[in-house]
Write an enzyme that holds these catalytic residues in place. Structure first.
Site, short mmCIF file in Angstrom:
data_model
loop_
_atom_site.label_atom_id
_atom_site.label_comp_id
_atom_site.label_asym_id
_atom_site.label_seq_id
_atom_site.Cartn_x
_atom_site.Cartn_y
_atom_site.Cartn_z
CE LYS A 11 -3.84 -2.36 2.32
NZ LYS A 11 -4.85 -2.29 3.40
CE1 TYR A 51 -9.43 -2.47 0.47
CE2 TYR A 51 -8.61 -0.69 -0.91
CZ TYR A 51 -8.38 -1.78 -0.09
OH TYR A 51 -7.10 -2.17 0.17
CG ASN A 114 -3.62 -2.37 6.82
OD1 ASN A 114 -3.49 -1.99 5.67
ND2 ASN A 114 -4.60 -3.15 7.21
CG HIS A 117 -5.42 -6.36 0.08
ND1 HIS A 117 -6.58 -6.18 0.79
CD2 HIS A 117 -5.68 -7.31 -0.85
CE1 HIS A 117 -7.51 -7.00 0.30
NE2 HIS A 117 -6.99 -7.69 -0.70
CD GLU A 128 -9.28 -8.98 -2.97
OE1 GLU A 128 -10.12 -8.74 -2.09
OE2 GLU A 128 -8.14 -9.42 -2.71
#
Ligand code: CMP
Length: 139
Positions: A11, A51, A114, A117, A128
């Site tokens: 990310k 998302y 975070n 993913h 995905e």
């Protein structure tokens, strides 16, 4: 039943922190093979689409803004039991709860930012992966 592919993104926070190399080294060291990979940037629209399942959550706007603020590394990874083993490798969503040595314990800043993913099911891994890659980009 265990299948063998998962989908990941490094990310924007981890890219900004200069952690792409260390994270890929940890992924390779854990025995995952790279099936597909690209360095790219999500538009807000694309991040919102990715998302969409979280659209009703209070953090959705913040999540879309975060995921579209800078480049990411997207990848499909292969290994026996890939989805579960990758989630073990990255640790809990909240880095304060992530086991020592996991990617999130090492590199994540917060529950929102975070670092990585990891798909939560075989079905979502396929969805995905196809969101980011054409079949001709998978090897
Ligand atoms: P991930 O599990 O990859 O996909 C959903 C993301 O939503 C999650 O990582 C976090 O980046 C984000 N997220 C989950 N819970 C929260 C929260 N409570 N506050 C802010 N962001 C969150």
């Amino acid at each position: 039943m265990a299948t063998n592919r998962t989908f990941t993104m490094i990310k924007p926070d981890a890219v900004e922190g200069g952690h792409i190399g260390a994270i890929l080294e940890q992924i390779n060291g854990a025995g995952f093979r790279i099936v597909a990979m690209k360095y790219t940037k999500l538009s807000a629209e694309k991040a919102g689409e990715f998302y969409a399942v979280h659209a009703e959550r209070p953090f959705y706007g913040e999540l879309v803004e975060f995921m579209s603020r800078g480049p990411i590394v997207a990848a499909i990874l292969e290994k026996d039991n890939a989805v579960a083993d990758f989630r073990t490798l990255i640790g809990a969503t909240n880095p304060s709860e992530a086991a020592e040595g996991t990617i999130r314990a090492r590199f994540a800043k917060s529950i929102g930012e975070n670092a990585v993913h990891g798909s939560d099911s075989d079905e979502n891994a396929a969805i995905e992966g196809s969101f980011h890659f054409a079949a001709t980009e998978m090897f």
